[in-house]
Motif scaffolding. Structure first.
Motif, PDB file in Angstrom:
ATOM      1  N   VAL A  21       0.868  -1.178   0.000  1.00  0.00           N
ATOM      2  CA  VAL A  21       0.000   0.000   0.000  1.00  0.00           C
ATOM      3  C   VAL A  21       0.902   1.225   0.000  1.00  0.00           C
ATOM      4  O   VAL A  21       1.866   1.290   0.766  1.00  0.00           O
ATOM      5  CB  VAL A  21      -0.935   0.007   1.229  1.00  0.00           C
ATOM      6  N   PHE A  24      -1.300   6.215   0.997  1.00  0.00           N
ATOM      7  CA  PHE A  24      -2.759   6.162   1.022  1.00  0.00           C
ATOM      8  C   PHE A  24      -3.279   7.325   1.864  1.00  0.00           C
ATOM      9  O   PHE A  24      -3.003   7.413   3.051  1.00  0.00           O
ATOM     10  CB  PHE A  24      -3.182   4.822   1.633  1.00  0.00           C
ATOM     11  N   THR A  47      -5.297  -2.674   3.668  1.00  0.00           N
ATOM     12  CA  THR A  47      -5.637  -1.359   4.203  1.00  0.00           C
ATOM     13  C   THR A  47      -6.654  -1.489   5.338  1.00  0.00           C
ATOM     14  O   THR A  47      -6.501  -0.882   6.401  1.00  0.00           O
ATOM     15  CB  THR A  47      -6.202  -0.461   3.085  1.00  0.00           C
ATOM     16  N   MET A 209      -8.938   1.384  -6.048  1.00  0.00           N
ATOM     17  CA  MET A 209      -7.521   1.126  -5.805  1.00  0.00           C
ATOM     18  C   MET A 209      -6.929   0.242  -6.885  1.00  0.00           C
ATOM     19  O   MET A 209      -7.616  -0.581  -7.483  1.00  0.00           O
ATOM     20  CB  MET A 209      -7.325   0.423  -4.461  1.00  0.00           C
ATOM     21  N   ILE A 214      -4.395   4.643  -4.430  1.00  0.00           N
ATOM     22  CA  ILE A 214      -5.740   5.139  -4.722  1.00  0.00           C
ATOM     23  C   ILE A 214      -5.740   5.767  -6.110  1.00  0.00           C
ATOM     24  O   ILE A 214      -4.917   6.622  -6.405  1.00  0.00           O
ATOM     25  CB  ILE A 214      -6.175   6.214  -3.703  1.00  0.00           C
TER      26      ILE A 214
END
Ligand SMILES: Nc1ncnc2c1ncn2[C@@H]1O[C@H](COP(=O)(O)OP(=O)(O)OP(=O)(O)O)[C@@H](O)[C@H]1O
Ligand SMILES: [Mg+2]
Lengths: 382, 366
Positions: A21, A24, A47, A209, A214
């Motif tokens: 990730v 974010f 997430t 995503m 994102i």
């Protein structure tokens, strides 16, 4: 009741060379219903698990309410999680199933009873309280699973694909139930799904995503009508948006989108945008949704310059509508048209493109140049 | 030890592990070497000189010595818990060796503590390890332990349990009957795919892990032994349990936290392959393709796994991966172009599967 704020959140799993990730950022408002959506492996669960505290946050800040919770244990974050495989206890009644977690937390009996009765009422399962899970239908079990989370009265609900084990019909029904539930409880909810239809129908806001990043976070309407890039455009909507590679050509003060067997004159209102975006003469991708291709006579008579000629390859009957899979030059496109007309495989059709709804993407960066956005703004000002 | 030796009139020598060049004797087992009985005690070997060592006396000695290890004297170590702890210390190779050896001997455990007789057969050993975050408070384990046992009670039945691994895991014994009942009462399967018997246990254990996670917001790794059919298999079952739990380490994908002995013979086989051989396997695989496996398109492992699970049925694999069939076909083509292997062909798929397992295994080495 709580706001959930994710600030520059990163997650790198032990042993991985790259973060799962990346950067974010999302500000989830109190009482908001946010859906994380994206293809398998894009980091949705990761997430969500970081928000729950089941996964360490590698970098960044996470706030629930006013509190920074990076280092707060999951059980102290005041959240409840519901999973795809909902866990019911086989030998206990529905009532006991819902009361179980509270009993473990040593909540007084009277309080337990109050909460269970309330939750049962909200979920419409008050008449089932004495039953064992075995005697429940799939939808009823799902509701009991939700009930177990509700009685905890958490500040935030986290749901990871809670409906994906249900059959299609039940799933549609439960979507509506969960929406209703959200309105009644007035609690922040974060919901994960890989299913774009589910995301579109459930979220106040959806967060698309890809590869841990994102792509776009906005209301379903905006994500649908003004996708920021080709990924979002292709992922949201079914059947998917048609993409046609071509280029923008300037000719005698006019602008055209040209591709093999296609030439479309672009509306005057977008000229400024086209010039400013530096896209003229460059390779682009034209995006048009299947429902923005029209075969009604009226449309073609009104906008004769928008018509393209296509050949029908497959006719997919969907009831009131038909999906026409057509070839245009070397491209295959799908048009979603009314089932009233007869269509024959191999025959030629004329399809008018709704030029106010098209999207133009830079072929290299795959970013939208804001064609649809510019359009909607203009429509408002005119 | 000294007391026992005196009572039996024995002479003994204690050799610390590593002190001699010979191979050690596994904790709790006996070896006769050059007419000298030797007992493995974990951190070394005890040799008994001039003693013919009748089986019953040796057995009694084993339990007495190993059930009362230093530091555990207050709690009183249960032999099975001690045996599990010992197995945890062994390398995977040593485990496998003992497992096959034990199978041949059928080593009995029937002189164990009184509790052992109370087990219902068949059944399974499970070991539950809560994966607590490093910064969690010290009472986290206690809370987790209570919760795990409560959830097990609610899902299955009252289970026999002991703390193991210095009190960071719980060893439990669950009668197979409890799994069957829970499975039927939960009707966990969708009507078109009622799982076979072996999968039932697994399904219920998955359910158990979910319940623990939901109830206490605790991730838990659960390992499951082979089915224990009779008391004579207890030790071997614990060995199998230790092997299953060891495979967790090699298995990093998808947050899978349940390992059942016998579920992954392929992964086990590879875990026994030396690293240099693994490297060679990967080199052989990449010789066919344009690039190294590290550079292969994202998701080839997921694709391989999905095709394996779907029995090479593209539509089913697509459904399982939540993608459109055409999308999957495009991915299959891409993987084929890049790797030279087509996952729709069984031979190719097996090679990719092997490569995926080998890479996972390499990851476990690193
Ligand atoms: N414990 C872990 N260790 C290492 N990598 C992991 C771990 N858990 C997940 N991953 C990897 O992180 C990536 C994101 O996984 P995640 O489960 O968040 O995806 P997802 O968006 O929820 O996908 P799905 O729709 O399949 O549930 C994947 O590539 C996955 O293999
Ligand atoms: Mg997920």
């Amino acid at each position: 009741m709580a706001r959930v704020l994710l600030e520059h959140i990163y997650k790198t799993y032990g042993g991985a060379s790259e973060p799962t990730v990346k950067d974010f950022n999302l500000d989830i408002q109190d009482k908001e219903f946010v859906v994380f959506v994206g293809p398998s492996g894009c980091g949705k669960t990761t997430t969500l698990r970081m928000i729950a505290g089941l996964e360490d946050i590698t970098d960044g800040n996470l706030y629930i309410g006013e509190r920074r919770v990076n280092d707060v244990a999951p059980k102290d974050r005041d959240i409840a999680m519901v999973f795809q495989n909902y866990a019911l206890y086989p030998h206990m009644s529905v009532y006991q199933n819902m009361a179980f977690g509270l009993k473990l937390r040593k909540v007084p009996k009277a309080e337990i009873d109050k909460r269970v009765q309330e939750a049962a009422k909200i979920l419409d399962i008050a008449h089932l309280l004495d039953r064992k899970p075995k005697a429940l239908s799939g939808g009823q079990r799902q509701r009991v699973a939700l009930g177990r989370a509700i009685v905890r009265e958490p500040q935030v609900f986290l749901m990871d694909e809670p409906l994906s084990n249900l059959d299609a019909k039940l799933r549609v029904q439960m979507r509506a139930e969960i929406r209703k539930l959200h309105q009644r409880l007035q609690t922040t909810m974060i919901y994960v799904t890989h299913d774009q239809t589910e995301a579109m129908t459930m979220g106040d806001r959806i967060c698309v995503m890809r590869d841990g990043i994102i792509q776009q976070a906005d209301t379903p309407q905006v994500v649908y009508s003004q996708p920021r890039n080709m990924f979002v455009a292709g992922f949201i909507g079914s059947p998917a948006m048609n993409f046609i590679r071509g280029e923008i050509v300037a000719d005698g003060g006019k602008f055209y989108f040209r591709a093999p067997s296609i030439s479309l004159e672009l509306p005057e209102g977008r000229h400024a945008l086209l010039k400013n975006s530096g896209i003229v003469g460059q390779p682009v991708v034209l995006g048009v949704r299947p429902e923005d291709l029209h075969n009604e006579e009226v449309f073609m008579e009104t906008y004769p310059d928008t018509v393209i000629n296509a050949q029908v390859e497959v006719v997919e009957h969907m009831g009131a509508e038909v999906y026409l899979h057509c070839s245009v030059g070397s491209n295959t496109i799908i048009a979603r048209v009314n089932a009233r007309y007869p269509y024959q495989v191999g025959s030629n059709v004329k399809l008018a493109v709704d030029l106010n709804k098209i999207h133009i993407f830079n072929a290299e960066t795959e970013e939208s140049i804001g064609f649809a956005t510019a359009g909607s703004k203009q429509e408002v000002t005119v | 030890m000294a007391r026992w030796a005196k009572a039996l009139g024995l002479r003994y020598i204690f050799d610390e592990a590593g002190a001699s060049s010979e191979e050690g004797v596994a904790c709790g087992s006996w070896r006769l070497e050059n007419g000298v009985w030797q007992l493995g005690v974990g951190d070394g070997v005890v040799r008994f000189a001039d003693w013919d060592g009748p089986a019953e006396v040796r057995e009694a000695l084993t339990w007495t010595l190993l059930a009362l290890q230093p530091g555990d004297s207050e709690r009183g170590r249960h032999p099975l818990a001690a045996w599990y702890d010992h197995c945890r210390q062994l390398s995977l190779h040593a485990l496998a060796e003992q497992f096959s050896g034990e199978a041949a001997e059928g080593a009995a455990m029937d002189k164990g503590g009184p509790e052992l007789g109370a087990f219902t057969y068949p059944g399974y050993f499970l070991v539950l390890s809560p994966l607590l975050r490093r910064d969690e408070a010290s009472d986290a384990w206690k809370t987790a332990r209570e919760l795990m046992l409560e959830v097990m009670r609610a899902t299955l039945c009252d289970v026999w349990n002991k703390d193991v691994a210095d009190g960071t895991q719980i060893l439990t014994y669950v009668p197979a009957q409890a799994f069957d009942t829970a499975f039927d009462d939960l009707s966990l399967w969708t009507s078109d795919h009622p799982p076979k018997h072996a999968d039932r246990t697994r399904t219920v254990v998955d359910h158990l892990a979910t319940a623990i996670r939901e109830e206490g917001l605790i991730d838990v790794a659960i390992s499951v032994s082979m089915p224990v059919l009779e008391q004579a298999q207890l030790r071997q079952a614990i060995l199998s349990l230790a092997m299953a739990s060891r495979l967790h380490g090699a298995q990093r994908v998808g947050g899978q936290r349940v390992a059942v002995f016998g579920d992954q013979p392929m992964a086990f086989l590879l875990s026994a392959v030396p690293e240099s051989a693994l490297r060679t396997i990967l080199a052989m695989v990449s010789a066919r393709s344009a690039s190294n496996p590290e550079e292969w398109p994202n998701g080839w492992m997921e694709l391989t796994r999905a095709m394996m699970r779907a029995n090479l049925n593209v539509s089913e694999a697509a459904r399982a991966m939540y993608v459109h069939r055409n999308t999957l076909l495009a991915r299959i083509e891409k993987v084929y172009e890049e790797t030279g292997f087509d996952v729709r062909v069984i031979d190719h798929l097996m090679v990719l599967h092997l490569a995926a397992l080998a890479m996972e295994q390499q990851g476990a080495y690193n």
